[in-house]
Design an enzyme around this catalytic site. Structure first.
Site, PDB file in Angstrom:
ATOM      1  N   LYS A 159      75.065  -5.741  -1.802  1.00  0.00           N
ATOM      2  CA  LYS A 159      74.021  -5.272  -0.871  1.00  0.00           C
ATOM      3  C   LYS A 159      73.518  -3.903  -1.284  1.00  0.00           C
ATOM      4  O   LYS A 159      72.313  -3.659  -1.361  1.00  0.00           O
ATOM      5  CB  LYS A 159      74.594  -5.197   0.555  1.00  0.00           C
ATOM      6  CG  LYS A 159      73.747  -4.376   1.520  1.00  0.00           C
ATOM      7  CD  LYS A 159      74.335  -4.347   2.923  1.00  0.00           C
ATOM      8  CE  LYS A 159      75.335  -3.254   3.193  1.00  0.00           C
ATOM      9  NZ  LYS A 159      74.767  -1.917   3.451  1.00  0.00           N
ATOM     10  N   ASN A 160      74.456  -2.984  -1.533  1.00  0.00           N
ATOM     11  CA  ASN A 160      74.040  -1.597  -1.760  1.00  0.00           C
ATOM     12  C   ASN A 160      73.461  -1.363  -3.155  1.00  0.00           C
ATOM     13  O   ASN A 160      72.881  -0.314  -3.415  1.00  0.00           O
ATOM     14  CB  ASN A 160      75.207  -0.644  -1.476  1.00  0.00           C
ATOM     15  CG  ASN A 160      75.504  -0.583   0.016  1.00  0.00           C
ATOM     16  OD1 ASN A 160      74.726  -1.077   0.823  1.00  0.00           O
ATOM     17  ND2 ASN A 160      76.629   0.008   0.365  1.00  0.00           N
ATOM     18  N   CYS A 197      73.690   7.058  13.091  1.00  0.00           N
ATOM     19  CA  CYS A 197      74.151   5.708  13.405  1.00  0.00           C
ATOM     20  C   CYS A 197      75.605   5.792  13.820  1.00  0.00           C
ATOM     21  O   CYS A 197      76.148   6.893  13.946  1.00  0.00           O
ATOM     22  CB  CYS A 197      73.943   4.758  12.226  1.00  0.00           C
ATOM     23  SG  CYS A 197      75.017   5.104  10.847  1.00  0.00           S
ATOM     24  N   ARG A 199      74.221  11.413   9.463  1.00  0.00           N
ATOM     25  CA  ARG A 199      73.553  10.916   8.267  1.00  0.00           C
ATOM     26  C   ARG A 199      72.228  11.629   7.960  1.00  0.00           C
ATOM     27  O   ARG A 199      71.144  11.032   8.005  1.00  0.00           O
ATOM     28  CB  ARG A 199      73.380   9.404   8.353  1.00  0.00           C
ATOM     29  CG  ARG A 199      74.705   8.740   8.719  1.00  0.00           C
ATOM     30  CD  ARG A 199      74.728   7.290   8.448  1.00  0.00           C
ATOM     31  NE  ARG A 199      74.652   6.953   7.051  1.00  0.00           N
ATOM     32  CZ  ARG A 199      74.634   5.710   6.604  1.00  0.00           C
ATOM     33  NH1 ARG A 199      74.686   4.712   7.443  1.00  0.00           N
ATOM     34  NH2 ARG A 199      74.561   5.471   5.318  1.00  0.00           N
ATOM     35  N   ASP A 223      83.548   2.749   2.513  1.00  0.00           N
ATOM     36  CA  ASP A 223      83.159   1.435   3.022  1.00  0.00           C
ATOM     37  C   ASP A 223      84.337   0.455   3.117  1.00  0.00           C
ATOM     38  O   ASP A 223      84.160  -0.674   3.594  1.00  0.00           O
ATOM     39  CB  ASP A 223      82.049   0.823   2.159  1.00  0.00           C
ATOM     40  CG  ASP A 223      80.733   1.553   2.339  1.00  0.00           C
ATOM     41  OD1 ASP A 223      80.600   2.312   3.310  1.00  0.00           O
ATOM     42  OD2 ASP A 223      79.823   1.363   1.496  1.00  0.00           O
ATOM     43  N   ARG A 279      74.874  -7.880   8.813  1.00  0.00           N
ATOM     44  CA  ARG A 279      74.082  -6.935   8.008  1.00  0.00           C
ATOM     45  C   ARG A 279      74.590  -6.888   6.570  1.00  0.00           C
ATOM     46  O   ARG A 279      73.816  -6.651   5.648  1.00  0.00           O
ATOM     47  CB  ARG A 279      74.189  -5.518   8.594  1.00  0.00           C
ATOM     48  CG  ARG A 279      73.552  -5.375   9.942  1.00  0.00           C
ATOM     49  CD  ARG A 279      73.556  -3.939  10.352  1.00  0.00           C
ATOM     50  NE  ARG A 279      72.895  -3.130   9.326  1.00  0.00           N
ATOM     51  CZ  ARG A 279      72.829  -1.815   9.331  1.00  0.00           C
ATOM     52  NH1 ARG A 279      73.386  -1.142  10.287  1.00  0.00           N
ATOM     53  NH2 ARG A 279      72.205  -1.168   8.376  1.00  0.00           N
TER      54      ARG A 279
HETATM   55  N1  EPU Z   1      74.584  13.649   3.096  1.00  0.00           N
HETATM   56  C1  EPU Z   1      74.024  14.871   3.378  1.00  0.00           C
HETATM   57  N2  EPU Z   1      72.698  15.059   3.103  1.00  0.00           N
HETATM   58  C2  EPU Z   1      71.932  14.065   2.574  1.00  0.00           C
HETATM   59  C3  EPU Z   1      72.512  12.829   2.288  1.00  0.00           C
HETATM   60  C4  EPU Z   1      73.852  12.633   2.570  1.00  0.00           C
HETATM   61  O1  EPU Z   1      74.704  15.779   3.835  1.00  0.00           O
HETATM   62  O2  EPU Z   1      70.754  14.306   2.353  1.00  0.00           O
HETATM   63  C5  EPU Z   1      76.009  13.432   3.366  1.00  0.00           C
HETATM   64  C6  EPU Z   1      76.269  12.301   4.340  1.00  0.00           C
HETATM   65  O3  EPU Z   1      76.149  12.708   5.677  1.00  0.00           O
HETATM   66  C7  EPU Z   1      77.670  11.889   3.962  1.00  0.00           C
HETATM   67  C8  EPU Z   1      77.686  12.093   2.447  1.00  0.00           C
HETATM   68  O4  EPU Z   1      76.622  13.002   2.182  1.00  0.00           O
HETATM   69  O5  EPU Z   1      78.586  12.797   4.557  1.00  0.00           O
HETATM   70  C9  EPU Z   1      77.496  10.840   1.630  1.00  0.00           C
HETATM   71  O6  EPU Z   1      76.405  10.079   2.124  1.00  0.00           O
HETATM   72  P1  EPU Z   1      75.477   9.214   1.180  1.00  0.00           P
HETATM   73  O7  EPU Z   1      74.125   9.825   1.147  1.00  0.00           O
HETATM   74  O8  EPU Z   1      76.155   9.004  -0.119  1.00  0.00           O
HETATM   75  O9  EPU Z   1      75.375   7.847   1.980  1.00  0.00           O
HETATM   76  P2  EPU Z   1      74.140   6.851   1.906  1.00  0.00           P
HETATM   77  O10 EPU Z   1      73.553   6.923   0.565  1.00  0.00           O
HETATM   78  O11 EPU Z   1      73.263   7.037   3.082  1.00  0.00           O
HETATM   79  C10 EPU Z   1      75.427   4.786   0.959  1.00  0.00           C
HETATM   80  C11 EPU Z   1      75.758   3.393   1.396  1.00  0.00           C
HETATM   81  C12 EPU Z   1      76.769   3.450   2.533  1.00  0.00           C
HETATM   82  C13 EPU Z   1      78.017   4.160   2.016  1.00  0.00           C
HETATM   83  C14 EPU Z   1      77.643   5.559   1.498  1.00  0.00           C
HETATM   84  C15 EPU Z   1      78.808   6.295   0.870  1.00  0.00           C
HETATM   85  C16 EPU Z   1      73.755   2.116   0.953  1.00  0.00           C
HETATM   86  C17 EPU Z   1      72.624   1.337   1.484  1.00  0.00           C
HETATM   87  N3  EPU Z   1      74.546   2.715   1.847  1.00  0.00           N
HETATM   88  O12 EPU Z   1      74.873   5.447   2.090  1.00  0.00           O
HETATM   89  O13 EPU Z   1      77.100   2.088   2.823  1.00  0.00           O
HETATM   90  O14 EPU Z   1      78.955   4.277   3.049  1.00  0.00           O
HETATM   91  O15 EPU Z   1      76.609   5.438   0.494  1.00  0.00           O
HETATM   92  O16 EPU Z   1      79.349   5.568  -0.174  1.00  0.00           O
HETATM   93  O17 EPU Z   1      73.969   2.171  -0.247  1.00  0.00           O
HETATM   94  C18 EPU Z   1      77.731   0.295   4.183  1.00  0.00           C
HETATM   95  O18 EPU Z   1      77.406  -0.468   3.270  1.00  0.00           O
HETATM   96  O19 EPU Z   1      78.402  -0.077   5.185  1.00  0.00           O
HETATM   97  C19 EPU Z   1      77.356   1.702   4.106  1.00  0.00           C
HETATM   98  C20 EPU Z   1      77.318   2.490   5.177  1.00  0.00           C
END
Ligand code: EPU
Length: 422
Positions: A22-23, A117, A122, A309, A401
């Site tokens: 998915k990701n 969420c 996030r 995850d 999802r």
């Molecule tokens: N963060 C910030 N600022 C930003 C972006 C992120 O502070 O601008 C922080 C977040 O709050 C968090 C950390 O950085 O503490 C890591 O977040 P990240 O941005 O890596 O998460 P994401 O890219 O929004 C993806 C996956 C998530 C997975 C995370 C971490 C997808 C679609 N989603 O989210 O997957 O948990 O990386 O590996 O790729 C899931 O599949 O259930 C899921 C939530």
């Protein structure tokens, strides 16, 4: 609304094929925005998040269909409405990853600011910082991120690390934008997750020039245009990890096909220390647990560390360990919605901030529980397989999802999961 009724405990046996990730699929779907024409993506799973992403691309002007091989075909020839609407992005935060590609292709994008969420606030500050460094002018209006490139995007050095380490979708957004920027971009502290490697490989196949793939330093030489591709997404390491825990929690043996252990070394190492055997095979592995579950300490980290995850699923498993375990959540400090629900199933958990002490119990006892986010819900399904009695899980749309009809995958292996509409 659908619920799951799960009869337990069960033992599982047999073989299951892991679906595409998915990701990996979601950002690669967004990447097709950069390459006008018809791209064909193989292995894209049938998930509600994929449908929502398709809806989002459709509103931009893309045309989506599945061909006879079930490949997802995205025709991005015309993009005439560069807007990511609130109504869609609020349902799937990953919608934010159209921002970078839209900006690069169209010179302007309006994307709803994703809210928090169940797993935390996030923020997207790092996405915006990266795009601003490339020259985008960004402001917020009525809950929308309005991004423009008055003088086109220009390659720069960008540090993408934040308080919690690297960002997966932030790296994806800036990486995609940089492929069409003028000159060279260096992204330092880039996410190294296999899904980012897959995205970079897809972009290179479209004609991008990205090097350092898989390392925290990505170098991108901007090109004038990208072309459509045929690309197969990698297997889903989180789905694979969830099936591994299913085998472990039910003291069973399962064979996983289409599973890349190489992407899961942190998980495999932890399972082995818990007392689970994992034998690599051609395109997968055989996983079995015969003895007791040993306690473990788990700290979630960016890749190659233990993935957030799988934290909830492992907590369900460690609830049945012989002894005390410690689970520390370092990526999303509030990602503990499953704690109260697992406690309803007789797990002995004590949460202190971003740490949970798991005191192993002899058995879990079925109860009605509430699914909250995707992975927390998966943990409840796993607990339900091992618990004595009938577990009822409400709000299973959270599971849909990210897991394609999980009951249809687990029931042929011996699970007794019934989807009921109430
Ligand atoms: N963060 C910030 N600022 C930003 C972006 C992120 O502070 O601008 C922080 C977040 O709050 C968090 C950390 O950085 O503490 C890591 O977040 P990240 O941005 O890596 O998460 P994401 O890219 O929004 C993806 C996956 C998530 C997975 C995370 C971490 C997808 C679609 N989603 O989210 O997957 O948990 O990386 O590996 O790729 C899931 O599949 O259930 C899921 C939530």
């Amino acid at each position: 609304m659908d619920i799951f009724r799960i009869e337990g405990p069960v033992q599982l046996s047999g073989s299951v094929k892991i679906n595409g990730s998915k990701n990996a699929a979601l950002p690669i779907m967004a990447a097709t925005i950069l390459a006008p024409g018809k791209s064909t993506l193989k292995g894209v799973p049938h998930l509600s998040d994929v449908s929502v992403c398709g809806e989002l691309l459709g509103r931009l002007g893309c045309k989506l269909s599945r061909n006879q091989n079930d490949d997802l075909c995205i025709d991005s020839t015309v993009i005439d409405n560069p807007v990511g609407e609130y109504e869609i992005v609020r349902r799937m935060r990953a919608g934010i990853c159209i921002l970078g590609p839209l900006l690069a292709r169209y010179g302007r994008a309006e994307v709803s600011m994703p809210g928090g969420c169940a797993i935390g606030d996030r923020p997207v500050n790092l996405h915006l910082k990266g795009l601003q460094t490339l020259g985008a002018k960004i402001h917020l209006k009525n809950g929308y991120i309005i991004a423009e490139t008055p003088n086109s995007l220009k390659g720069k050095e960008i540090f993408m690390g934040g308080a919690f380490g690297s960002t997966v979708l932030g790296t994806a957004n800036v990486l995609m934008a940089a492929t069409l920027a003028k000159g060279k971009t260096v992204i330092e502290s880039a996410a190294c997750e296999p899904e980012i490697i897959d995205l970079a490989n897809a972009l290179n196949k479209m004609g991008a020039k990205i090097s350092g793939i898989g390392s925290p330093r990505l170098t991108i030489e901007g090109v004038r245009q990208l072309h459509p591709v045929e690309f197969e997404v990698i297997p889903d390491r989180i789905e694979a990890g969830t099936f591994m825990v299913a085998a472990a929690i039910t003291a069973s043996q399962l064979r996983l096909e289409n599973c890349r252990l190489n992407d899961m070394m942190g998980v495999v190492d932890k399972l082995r220390s818990i007392g689970v055997t994992i034998d690599a095979q051609d395109d997968g592995c055989v996983i079995a647990r015969r003895g007791t579950i040993k306690p473990a300490d788990i700290t979630t980290q960016p890749y190659p560390g233990f993935p957030t995850d799988l934290q909830a699923q492992f907590m369900a498993l460690l609830s049945l360990a012989e002894g005390n375990s410690v689970v520390i959540e370092k990526i999303f400090p509030d990602r503990f919605m499953h704690v109260a629900e697992l406690t309803r199933m007789a797990a002995n958990l004590r949460k202190e901030g971003q740490v949970v002490i798991v005191a192993g119990v002899k058995k879990l006892i079925a109860a009605p529980v509430m699914a909250s986010d995707l992975r927390a819900s998966a943990a409840l399904v796993l607990a339900g397989l091992a618990a004595e009695g009938t577990t009822i899980i409400n709000r299973v749309y959270h599971i849909d999802r990210g897991y394609e009809r999980i009951e249809k995958r687990l029931n042929p292996l011996g699970a007794k999961i019934f989807r009921e509409n109430v």
